[in-house]
Motif scaffolding. Structure first.
Motif, PDB file in Angstrom:
ATOM      1  N   ALA A   1      -8.396 -17.468   5.688  1.00 23.53           N
ATOM      2  CA  ALA A   1      -8.340 -17.663   7.131  1.00 23.53           C
ATOM      3  C   ALA A   1      -6.997 -18.272   7.524  1.00 23.53           C
ATOM      4  N   CYS A   2      -6.358 -17.687   8.519  1.00 24.86           N
ATOM      5  CA  CYS A   2      -5.083 -18.235   8.992  1.00 24.86           C
ATOM      6  C   CYS A   2      -4.720 -17.599  10.332  1.00 24.86           C
ATOM      7  N   TRP A   3      -3.857 -18.277  11.049  1.00 23.77           N
ATOM      8  CA  TRP A   3      -3.246 -17.709  12.248  1.00 23.77           C
ATOM      9  C   TRP A   3      -1.936 -17.043  11.848  1.00 23.77           C
ATOM     10  N   LEU A   4      -1.738 -15.820  12.315  1.00 22.86           N
ATOM     11  CA  LEU A   4      -0.594 -15.013  11.920  1.00 22.86           C
ATOM     12  C   LEU A   4       0.265 -14.697  13.150  1.00 22.86           C
ATOM     13  N   PRO A   5       1.490 -15.238  13.233  1.00 22.54           N
ATOM     14  CA  PRO A   5       2.360 -14.909  14.359  1.00 22.54           C
ATOM     15  C   PRO A   5       3.085 -13.579  14.138  1.00 22.54           C
ATOM     16  N   TYR A   6       3.330 -12.850  15.227  1.00 20.62           N
ATOM     17  CA  TYR A   6       4.025 -11.566  15.183  1.00 20.62           C
ATOM     18  C   TYR A   6       5.401 -11.690  15.839  1.00 20.62           C
ATOM     19  N   VAL A   7       6.412 -11.109  15.209  1.00 21.58           N
ATOM     20  CA  VAL A   7       7.759 -11.047  15.763  1.00 21.58           C
ATOM     21  C   VAL A   7       8.080  -9.589  16.080  1.00 21.58           C
ATOM     22  N   GLU A   8       8.571  -9.347  17.287  1.00 25.27           N
ATOM     23  CA  GLU A   8       8.931  -7.979  17.666  1.00 25.27           C
ATOM     24  C   GLU A   8      10.207  -7.551  16.950  1.00 25.27           C
ATOM     25  N   VAL A   9      10.201  -6.314  16.450  1.00 24.24           N
ATOM     26  CA  VAL A   9      11.368  -5.732  15.788  1.00 24.24           C
ATOM     27  C   VAL A   9      11.581  -4.318  16.326  1.00 24.24           C
ATOM     28  N   VAL A  10      12.697  -3.727  15.974  1.00 28.69           N
ATOM     29  CA  VAL A  10      12.988  -2.368  16.431  1.00 28.69           C
ATOM     30  C   VAL A  10      12.240  -1.344  15.593  1.00 28.69           C
ATOM     31  N   ASN A  11      12.169  -1.560  14.283  1.00 29.41           N
ATOM     32  CA  ASN A  11      11.551  -0.597  13.373  1.00 29.41           C
ATOM     33  C   ASN A  11      10.795  -1.343  12.281  1.00 29.41           C
TER      34      ASN A  11
ATOM     35  N   GLU B   1      13.712  -4.478   4.453  1.00 32.47           N
ATOM     36  CA  GLU B   1      14.693  -5.562   4.431  1.00 32.47           C
ATOM     37  C   GLU B   1      14.084  -6.833   3.852  1.00 32.47           C
ATOM     38  N   VAL B   2      12.814  -7.081   4.156  1.00 30.99           N
ATOM     39  CA  VAL B   2      12.127  -8.254   3.602  1.00 30.99           C
ATOM     40  C   VAL B   2      12.199  -8.229   2.076  1.00 30.99           C
ATOM     41  N   GLU B   3      11.889  -7.086   1.472  1.00 27.66           N
ATOM     42  CA  GLU B   3      11.916  -6.983   0.016  1.00 27.66           C
ATOM     43  C   GLU B   3      13.327  -7.166  -0.532  1.00 27.66           C
ATOM     44  N   SER B   4      14.316  -6.613   0.159  1.00 27.50           N
ATOM     45  CA  SER B   4      15.693  -6.744  -0.318  1.00 27.50           C
ATOM     46  C   SER B   4      16.187  -8.185  -0.250  1.00 27.50           C
ATOM     47  N   LEU B   5      15.554  -9.002   0.607  1.00 29.66           N
ATOM     48  CA  LEU B   5      15.945 -10.401   0.770  1.00 29.66           C
ATOM     49  C   LEU B   5      15.115 -11.346  -0.097  1.00 29.66           C
ATOM     50  N   GLY B   6      14.231 -10.780  -0.924  1.00 26.96           N
ATOM     51  CA  GLY B   6      13.450 -11.618  -1.832  1.00 26.96           C
ATOM     52  C   GLY B   6      12.054 -11.936  -1.366  1.00 26.96           C
ATOM     53  N   GLY B   7      11.638 -11.387  -0.215  1.00 36.19           N
ATOM     54  CA  GLY B   7      10.273 -11.556   0.261  1.00 36.19           C
ATOM     55  C   GLY B   7       9.379 -10.452  -0.274  1.00 36.19           C
ATOM     56  N   ALA B   8       8.177 -10.346   0.276  1.00 34.07           N
ATOM     57  CA  ALA B   8       7.224  -9.347  -0.200  1.00 34.07           C
ATOM     58  C   ALA B   8       6.465  -8.743   0.970  1.00 34.07           C
ATOM     59  N   ILE B   9       6.076  -7.481   0.826  1.00 35.24           N
ATOM     60  CA  ILE B   9       5.238  -6.813   1.812  1.00 35.24           C
ATOM     61  C   ILE B   9       3.784  -7.092   1.458  1.00 35.24           C
ATOM     62  N   VAL B  10       3.038  -7.688   2.374  1.00 36.93           N
ATOM     63  CA  VAL B  10       1.627  -7.997   2.168  1.00 36.93           C
ATOM     64  C   VAL B  10       0.754  -6.851   2.657  1.00 36.93           C
TER      65      VAL B  10
ATOM     66  N   VAL C   1       4.263  -9.534   6.210  1.00 36.55           N
ATOM     67  CA  VAL C   1       5.181  -9.824   5.118  1.00 36.55           C
ATOM     68  C   VAL C   1       5.098 -11.304   4.746  1.00 36.55           C
ATOM     69  N   ARG C   2       5.672 -11.613   3.593  1.00 39.52           N
ATOM     70  CA  ARG C   2       5.712 -12.990   3.098  1.00 39.52           C
ATOM     71  C   ARG C   2       7.158 -13.328   2.779  1.00 39.52           C
ATOM     72  N   ASP C   3       7.633 -14.455   3.288  1.00 39.27           N
ATOM     73  CA  ASP C   3       9.020 -14.823   3.008  1.00 39.27           C
ATOM     74  C   ASP C   3       9.143 -15.343   1.575  1.00 39.27           C
ATOM     75  N   PRO C   4      10.347 -15.593   1.079  1.00 34.57           N
ATOM     76  CA  PRO C   4      10.499 -15.996  -0.325  1.00 34.57           C
ATOM     77  C   PRO C   4       9.776 -17.285  -0.701  1.00 34.57           C
ATOM     78  N   GLU C   5       9.435 -18.126   0.292  1.00 31.64           N
ATOM     79  CA  GLU C   5       8.718 -19.369   0.011  1.00 31.64           C
ATOM     80  C   GLU C   5       7.215 -19.230   0.192  1.00 31.64           C
TER      81      GLU C   5
END
Length: 258
Positions: free
Chosen positions: A200-210, A217-226, A241-245
């Motif tokens: 259970a968690c609250w998930l914020p959304y950020v608007e992007v172009v694509n 890009e997340v994966e290339s920066l060390g994050g992961a696609i959830v 997605v999940r950031d590197p931390e």
């Protein structure tokens, strides 16, 4: 004082990222969303802000001493009276995670959890309304979604705390979805967690172009696609997605009419 008549109770007005690696967060989100950081020395323990263009979009904070240190995004809902709201949370079966305190950039705020353990913040409406004007477009937060392990209890808890109303929608393969509203304004959504995001968690959304390009890009920066990019029927494309931390955030690209 801000005009609180334009700030519905329960509307998510601000967001913060708590992490012990703020320089790394600056690099990751700066590359991903084009955000810059302002207001503090990245090597110190103070608070700063993420900025998109000339507008502040989120706080960047060190982990609080009395809460767990894992990196996480936290969304703050506006309330008229913070102490009254905390009492409503307790009566409805929630818990206070971090007691009220002055928080740089937004004023007096507290952190609470619903009965299923989903954290969110509460902040006085005048401060939140003044600090977070209505700004939209790529790089800005556009939605908040509750992943609830007990939607039926959440449909009791959040109306008890905020006076929200809820409408259920069937999204086919994506299952059931609920829209929470405050007055005549939709303020948040809710669905059950998926195997990839199973708590259970609250998930914020950020608007992007694509959404696809951002997820890559997340994966290339060390994050992961959830949750891989998928459709929001008739509205756009999203990914979780999940950031590197380890902090979860969703990205959302609007469908542009031909």
């Amino acid at each position: 004082m801000a005009d609180t008549s334009r700030c519905p109770v329960g509307r998510f007005m601000w967001h913060s990222l708590a992490t012990s690696r703020r320089a790394g967060a600056h690099a990751f989100y700066g590359s991903l969303f084009g955000w810059t950081v302002h207001g503090f020395d990245l090597g110190a323990d103070g608070a700063g802000t993420f900025r998109s263009g000339s507008g502040d979009v989120a706080l960047l904070l060190p982990p609080a001493g009395d809460v767990e240190s894992a990196a996480r995004w936290l969304s703050y809902a506006a309330v008229r009276d913070l102490d009254d709201a905390l009492e409503l949370v307790r009566r409805a079966g929630g818990t206070v995670v971090a007691a009220p305190a002055e928080t740089a950039g937004i004023g007096r705020a507290a952190v609470v959890a619903d009965p299923q353990g989903a954290w969110f913040g509460l902040v006085r409406a005048p401060d939140a309304a003044a600090a977070s004007p209505d700004v939209s477009g790529p790089g800005h937060f556009c939605w908040c979604e509750l992943l609830s392990t007990d939607p039926h209890d959440a449909l009791r808890f959040y109306p008890d705390v905020f006076g929200w109303t809820a409408v259920e929608r069937n999204l086919g393969e994506h299952g059931q979805y609920w829209i929470f509203s405050s007055g005549d304004r939709d303020v948040a959504g809710m669905m059950q967690p998926t195997p990839r995001a199973d708590h259970a968690c609250w998930l914020p959304y950020v608007e992007v172009v694509n959404a696809e390009e951002t997820a890559a890009e997340v994966e290339s920066l060390g994050g992961a696609i959830v949750t891989p990019p998928g459709d929001v029927p008739g509205r756009g494309r999203f990914a979780v997605v999940r950031d590197p931390e380890g902090a979860l955030v969703a990205v959302y690209a609007l469908t542009v009419a031909a």
